[in-house]
Structures are given as structure tokens and as C-alpha cells.
Enzyme design. Structure first.
Site, PDB file in Angstrom:
ATOM      1  CE  LYS A 169     -11.683   2.580   1.779  1.00  0.00           C
ATOM      2  NZ  LYS A 169     -10.937   3.067   3.095  1.00  0.00           N
TER       3      LYS A 169
ATOM      4  CD  GLU B 298      -3.197   0.459   2.009  1.00  0.00           C
ATOM      5  OE1 GLU B 298      -4.328   0.033   1.812  1.00  0.00           O
ATOM      6  OE2 GLU B 298      -2.959   0.872   3.338  1.00  0.00           O
TER       7      GLU B 298
ATOM      8  CG  HIS C 245       7.119 -29.395   2.504  1.00  0.00           C
ATOM      9  ND1 HIS C 245       7.973 -30.417   2.316  1.00  0.00           N
ATOM     10  CD2 HIS C 245       7.683 -28.596   3.576  1.00  0.00           C
ATOM     11  CE1 HIS C 245       8.975 -30.497   3.194  1.00  0.00           C
ATOM     12  NE2 HIS C 245       8.666 -29.376   4.036  1.00  0.00           N
TER      13      HIS C 245
END
Ligand SMILES: O=P(O)(O)OC[C@H]1O[C@H](O)[C@H](O)[C@@H](O)[C@@H]1O
Length: 430
Positions: A418, A283, A304
Site C-alpha cells: 500500500k 490473512e 476435471h
């Protein structure tokens, strides 16, 4: 004594690594970016040197811990939660809530507005002795406010308005925002998030200090560890290895096309720490088409699953290992089946020894395969070491912003989503 070191050997000496000449060419810009950072210090640089935010956080934490509280719900998202969760996960017992002798209330983190998670918290908490801490710098983040409204109703139903107000704290902007408005209306106690400290740089404010103190962590040691790093950077400037890291990762991205930075701690306790760093780096630097992509992984678990890709996949990554020299609570591997050569050899070693041998094996095999990697070494996982590393990575990220030529303290790109959310949820004016 805090021991944190940054080993860039395998960013320099590996095939295709950074040449000293590139580093010296970049040095004037690194020095300029560091000077600007130190001459016009961003708000977070003040935090290790003040106790103005710690004192009220500790006082409230003590009240909660001595109030007979059974549960503490931290309600926040992004920078208002990733740091506190990382501290809790790194420094408290992995099954803290299940421990009888934990000495403080059970800790719950309501981050995502996920009904399943919120329901599970409500299933577990004893509402009559539950405290909630609503944490939002802006005072209006939809996810946090929605989780708050659900928890508020539950507290009011269980303990009435008085009980809800008594056991609710708001950690938010000192002057503005809807949560501040509600605090004034309902006389809810508050803790400040300083206005000049961005969310993702706020873990050393009450955002992180209160929940840490509520669960019995040594928040003073967290700040002192950070202060030792801050003092070192103020003294060594662009010579400080954490600052040099800004140049290393910048060059790996911009001149080697290695635009994925994998943070891979060899400790389960640091998995959420990597998630905290992912927000910080992503960010802060992901703007104007620039910035490298941080990814979190855990050693040895992701050996793994992802190591195959790191070893033989696209040459677009830098692998950053975090190695813990002294793991708390080590265990000896018992001697058994010594006739079975593929099993017996483990006996007599310790579990942490195996973990760190595998960390070294990953480091060496990556280097031998021409895969740049670097290692952050921590003496151990405690408040002082984490405080140091938090500050080091915050300063590294802020200074990297200078190298990339972007503002590391805003996040304009998150607003569009938003606005759509507000409009779809029927928020007036959207
Ligand atoms: O603390 P708040 O204002 O609730 O913000 C919480 C988070 O949401 C925002 O959308 C930003 O992406 C983050 O930087 C911030 O940390």
C-alpha cells in the site's frame, strides 16, 4: 433445523493420517486456545447475539427496496466484499439480476478497481434509480475510494448532489477514517463496522447484513444460524467439531507438511464462499513464516482440472469437501438412449444425486490413494446453514491462531504494498 457436520474420518484413518495420540498430545494447547477465545472473546463472537446492527441494516434495506431502486452497487474489497458476494452467490438465484420478479434492485459488486468491470456496471445501471453502498472499515482503501469517486461522479451527473447524497450509504468505522469525514461533510447516511471486528470477520455486521437484506435474503436467519453455532461452541468448547478442525488442519500442516488446504464445495453456489474462506484463513494465519495456504475449488468442475494433482501430485494438500445433503431445485435426469450403456444408466437419477455421488467418489478415491481429506456436510444451502458455517469457520480460524501462536486479527504484511501504491499515486506523505 440447522444440520452442519464435520467428518474427519479421512484425516484419521487414511494412511499417514493423524494419530489419536497426536490429537491428545495437542489437546491441552487446543483447550487453552479455546479457553482464551471464550474468556476474552473477539468482537465477531458478539455479532450473532445482537440485533443492534441488523435493525438499522434492515430499515435501510426496506427503504431502498421500496424506493423504486433499480440498482444497488456494493463498493468494497477484501473483507468488505468477499462475505457479501459469497452470501449473494450462495443464497440468491444465480442469474438474480436477470430475473424480472426478483423483488429488489439488481445487485452489483465493485471490488477490484478494474475499469472494464466498473464500466460494465455503469453500462447497466439506471443512474437515476441507483443506490451505492461504499464499504470500507479503514475508510481509505485506495481501490474502494477510487471506485467510489467514479460512481459518485456518475450519480452527481445523473441526479445532482442531492440525488447522490440521498442514494448513497457509507458502511465504515463509527468514528474515524476519511469516509467518515466525507459522511459528516455531505450528510451521507452511515452504518457502522464495529471497531473490534476485523474486516475478514465482518460479514455478520452491516457489511454483509445490508446487501443481504437489500436482495431480500433473511438476514435474521443468518444471525440465528450463527448463534446456534456460537452457543454450541460455548458449551462444548474444544470438543466442538469445528474447534477440533483447528487442531486437525494445524497438525496436517505442522506435522505432515500438508500446508495447502483446498476447500472444494460440491455446489456452484458455494464457489465464492470458498473465496471468502481463503481470505479468512490466509490473512489470519499467514504470519511469521507460519500458516497453511487455502485454495478454493469447486466440485465436480475441478475434478476435471485439479483432481489429478490432488491424487498423484505432491503430498502437500488436505482436501476439504463441502457436501450439500439437500440441494435446492433438484432435477430428474430423463430416461433416454437406454440402448447406449454409457448414457442410458443416467436416466431416472437426479442431477443432485450425481453431484453427491461424485463427491463421495472423490472422497473415497482420495482416501484409497492415501490422500487426507475431510468433509463438511450441510443439510442445505440457506441463510441459517451459512450463518452457522460462517461462525464455525471464523471460530476455528481464531482458535487456530492460538495454536500457531500468531495474532489472527491483524494483517501487517499488506501495508508495504500500500505504501508503494500511495507513493506512486502521489499521496502526500508517501
Ligand atoms: O475494509 P477496508 O478497510 O477497506 O479493507 C479491505 C481489506 O483490505 C485490507 O488491505 C486487508 O487486507 C483486508 O483485511 C481488508 O478486508
Amino acid at each position: 433445523m440447522v444440520r452442519v457436520s464435520f467428518d474427519y474420518t479421512n484425516l484419521l484413518e487414511v494412511e499417514g493420517g493423524i494419530r489419536e495420540s497426536e490429537l491428545s498430545d495437542l489437546r491441552p494447547r487446543l483447550e487453552r486456545a479455546t479457553d482464551e477465545h471464550l474468556q476474552d472473546p473477539p468482537g465477531f463472537t458478539r455479532l450473532p447475539h445482537t440485533r443492534d446492527l441488523l435493525t438499522p441494516s434492515k430499515a435501510l434495506a426496506e427503504e431502498i427496496r421500496t424506493s423504486g431502486a433499480t440498482d444497488f452497487v456494493h463498493v468494497g474489497i477484501g473483507g468488505s466484499s468477499l462475505g457479501p458476494v459469497a452470501l449473494h452467490r450462495a443464497l440468491n438465484h444465480p442469474y438474480y439480476n436477470a430475473l424480472a420478479e426478483r423483488g429488489g434492485p439488481r445487485m452489483h459488486f465493485a471490488e477490484n478497481p478494474d475499469p472494464n468491470t466498473l464500466h460494465a456496471i455503469l453500462d447497466l445501471v439506471e443512474l437515476e434509480s441507483t443506490w451505492i453502498n461504499v464499504v470500507t472499515k479503514s475508510g481509505s482503501t485506495a481501490e474502494t475510494m477510487a471506485n467510489f469517486l467514479v460512481l459518485r461522479r456518475a450519480l452527481v451527473e445523473a441526479s445532482g448532489e442531492a440525488g447522490y447524497r440521498e442514494r448513497t450509504i457509507f458502511t465504515t468505522d463509527p468514528d474515524s477514517g476519511y469516509l467518515r469525514e466525507i459522511a459528516e461533510r455531505e450528510k451521507i447516511r452511515t452504518l457502522p463496522i464495529p471497531q473490534d471486528v476485523g474486516g475478514r470477520y465482518s460479514v455478520l455486521t452491516p457489511v454483509g447484513l445490508l446487501p443481504a437484506a437489500v436482495s431480500g435474503l433473511d438476514a435474521e436467519a443468518l444471525l440465528s444460524g450463527a448463534a446456534s453455532c456460537a452457543n454450541e461452541i460455548a458449551e462444548r468448547r474444544a470438543e466442538h467439531p469445528a474447534v477440533l478442525g483447528a487442531a486437525m488442519h494445524y497438525l496436517m500442516d505442522t506435522s505432515r507438511g500438508r500446508n495447502i488446504r483446498v476447500m472444494m464445495p460440491y455446489a456452484d453456489a458455494l464457489e465464492r464462499f470458498a473465496a471468502w474462506f481463503v481470505q479468512l484463513w490466509a490473512e489470519s494465519l499467514g504470519k511469521e513464516g507460519k500458516g497453511s495456504t487455502p485454495l478454493g475449488a469447486v466440485g465436480t468442475t475441478d475434478q476435471h482440472s485439479q483432481l489429478q494433482l490432488y491424487m498423484e501430485g505432491p503430498q502437500d494438500k488436505v482436501i476439504e469437501l463441502i457436501e450439500v445433503e439437500n440441494h435446492p431445485n433438484d432435477l430428474e435426469i430423463p430416461r433416454a438412449y437406454e440402448d447406449l450403456e454409457g448414457v442410458g444408466y443416467l436416466g431416472g437419477h437426479t442431477v443432485a444425486e450425481l453431484l453427491n455421488v461424485e463427491c463421495d467418489a472423490t472422497r473415497r478415491s482420495l482416501a484409497e490413494a492415501g490422500r487426507p481429506n475431510c468433509t463438511i456436510r450441510l443439510g442445505t444451502v440457506d441463510e441459517a446453514h451459512l450463518g452457522y458455517l460462517i461462525y464455525a469457520l471464523e471460530a476455528q480460524t481464531a482458535i487456530a491462531g492460538g495454536l500457531y501462536g500468531v495474532n489472527p486479527f491483524d494483517q501487517p504484511g499488506v501495508e508495504a504494498g500500500k505504501r508503494i501504491t500511495y507513493s506512486r499515486m502521489g499521496r502526500p506523505g508517501y
